[in-house]
Design an enzyme around this catalytic site. Structure first.
Site, short mmCIF file in Angstrom:
data_model
loop_
_atom_site.label_atom_id
_atom_site.label_comp_id
_atom_site.label_asym_id
_atom_site.label_seq_id
_atom_site.Cartn_x
_atom_site.Cartn_y
_atom_site.Cartn_z
N LYS A 188 0.65 -1.18 0.12
CA LYS A 188 0.02 -0.08 -0.02
C LYS A 188 1.01 1.43 0.22
CE LYS A 188 -1.74 2.76 2.84
NZ LYS A 188 -1.94 3.86 2.54
N GLU A 264 9.68 0.96 11.31
CA GLU A 264 10.48 2.58 11.37
C GLU A 264 10.00 3.63 11.29
OE1 GLU A 264 11.80 5.54 10.18
OE2 GLU A 264 12.38 4.93 7.69
N CYS A 298 13.12 11.61 7.99
CA CYS A 298 12.82 10.58 9.57
C CYS A 298 14.23 11.13 10.20
CB CYS A 298 12.00 9.03 9.38
SG CYS A 298 12.22 8.01 8.25
N GLU A 395 8.72 15.40 15.89
CA GLU A 395 8.82 15.15 14.63
C GLU A 395 8.15 16.21 14.31
OE1 GLU A 395 10.70 11.73 11.72
OE2 GLU A 395 8.49 11.76 12.53
#
Length: 497
Positions: A188, A264, A298, A395
């Site tokens: 996906k 992750e 990231c 973040e």
């Protein structure tokens, strides 16, 4: 800080917009579609088929049949490897077109897609293709009159849920080791960036990868992604994305068939720059570590700790670099930074910048929307930041750097570790003892010394703490798609034990 909007690259017509299930492009069962947006303008590029739970079911059925009865896990590893090599060749033959898809769909710099992301996908495929015929277990030295050995067997049907910041890199970071292991997949792609994933499905068919082995279902996380996570006939889920969504995937996997997951997740990665660093090199590493791919990475070095002896000089250099950055059309070779991937992310980043101002951080440069349309944001640098501020803790996933000063190595280590995340980190120093001590003290999955974002397909990559678990890249990633089976048989009247 300039903006530039000329583009000489012609965006190719979009060829693939449906779901790819069992070797064919098909409409979704509902017939519904959704818009995929050009972040340069906020306008629609094309409509893409909207996959839902029923479409995921069809894709899983195809993948299950291909795994249980098809040739893929049963053929020699060298034969799987040959097809993967063919896919790598096809990617290289179509690099221009695929790079254009990731640039127009994700706001990524066309030149970097063409030079790094797309060729990198071919390299990743070749690396794991070379490993496909080197999967072995071990012979066991058992204590009784027994002979034992282990087999490494493919785990089965893999659900792969990938993010929008590196659509190509993430597709093959997951698919290549899974394919080499003999698994079948339902991928996906992120709803923001489905176009290159569909193109790769088309190329996989041309490479003679059997029907049902690689399926692509476009759709939203809360529907298609949730269906993959909770599916009773998916044997493993691998996900890259936010910690918040990672929790949901883990809960769904536990509540369904207890499938293993690899996650992750987010990061708030520290970069520690010591007094003995070369100022120009340190400024270059820190700037690229944060602002590469418009901060949508990231491992971004979003918390930069600078020892007090060089702090003022380094701050000056970083501000100069930010002001010299050209923000604009990612197809323009003069541009350094394209638009953020979508409107939601664009607005989220701007809201974090406002938080930083309200909490008392000093905005040194940037912080504003660029241009009249599209999702462009200036490279933004804050100073007078502390660990209690939202911009230091959460973040942001955009072009926003926080600069902080430290006195001693011990203080820097303590502050670097003062985070719920543990994905990556960096150290800039000429002192080997400092490099060794700090690299062993920081709780993160990757430590880069005198470099940053130095990824390689042979180097395992993943997080500590709330940055997740499991590893992508390297042979560690291959092992995540294999199960260990022990086989034991008695040996009667053996002359030795």
């Amino acid at each position: 800080m300039g903006s530039h909007c000329e583009s000489s690259v012609k965006i190719p017509p979009i060829k693939f917009t449906k779901l790819f299930i069992n070797g064919n492009f098909v409409d979704s069962i509902s017939g519904k579609t959704f818009d995929t947006i050009d972040p340069r303008t906020g306008e629609v590029i094309t409509k893409v088929s909207l996959g839902d739970r029923e479409d995921v079911d069809l894709a899983v059925k195809a993948a299950r049949h291909a795994f249980d009865y098809g040739p893929w896990p049963r053929m020699a590893g060298s034969e799987r490897g040959r097809m993967m090599m063919k896919l790598a060749d096809l990617i290289e033959e179509n690099v221009e077109e695929i790079a254009a898809l990731d640039a127009v769909n994700g706001g990524k710099l066309f030149t970097l897609c063409k030079a790094i992301d797309i060729p990198g996908a071919a390299r990743t495929l070749r690396y794991y293709a070379g490993a496909a015929d080197k999967i072995h277990g071990t012979v066991l030295k058992m204590s009784k009159g027994l002979q034992g050995y282990t087999l490494r067997e493919p785990i089965g049907v893999v659900g792969s849920i990938i993010p929008w910041n590196f659509p190509t890199t993430m597709f093959f970071m997951k698919a290549a080791p899974a394919l080499a292991a003999g698994c079948t997949l339902v991928v996906k792609p992120a709803e923001q960036t489905p176009l290159s994933a569909l193109y790769y499905a088309h190329l996989a068919k041309l490479a003679s990868i059997p029907d049902g082995v690689l399926n692509v279902v476009n759709g939203f996380g809360e529907t298609a992604g949730a269906a993959i996570s909770a599916h009773m006939d998916i044997d493993k889920v691998t996900f890259t994305g936010s910690t918040e969504v990672g929790r949901k995937i883990m809960a769904a996997a536990a509540a369904s068939n207890l499938k293993p997951v690899s996650l992750e997740l987010g990061g708030k990665s520290p970069l520690l720059i010591f007094d003995d660093a070369d100022i120009d090199q340190a400024a270059d590493i820190a700037f690229r570590g944060m602002f590469y791919n418009k901060g949508e990475i990231c491992v971004a070095s979003s918390r930069v700790y600078v020892q007090e002896g060089i702090y003022e000089k380094l701050v000056k250099k970083l501000v100069e670099k930010a002001k010299a950055t050209v923000v604009g059309d990612p197809f323009d070779p003069q541009v350094n930074q394209g638009p953020q991937t979508d409107k939601k992310q664009f607005e989220k980043i701007l809201s974090y910048i406002e938080h930083g101002k309200r909490e008392g951080a000093t905005l040194l440069t940037g912080g504003k929307h660029v241009g009249q349309k599209g999702y462009y944001i200036e490279p933004t640098i804050f100073t007078d930041v502390n660990e209690d501020m939202i911009i230091t803790k959460e973040e942001i996933f955009g072009p926003v750097m926080s600069l902080m000063k430290f006195k001693t190595m011990e203080e820097a280590i303590k502050r670097a570790n003062n985070t719920t995340y543990g994905l990556a980190s960096g150290i800039i120093t000429k002192n080997l003892n400092v490099a060794n001590t700090v690299s062993r003290s920081i709780r993160a999955g990757v430590v880069w010394i005198n470099c940053y974002t130095a990824f390689d397909v042979d180097c395992p990559y993943g997080g500590y703490k709330m940055s997740g678990f499991g590893r992508d890249f390297g042979l560690d990633a291959l092992n995540q798609y294999l199960q260990i089976k022990s086989v034991v048989t008695p040996i009667h009247d053996s002359p030795w034990h």
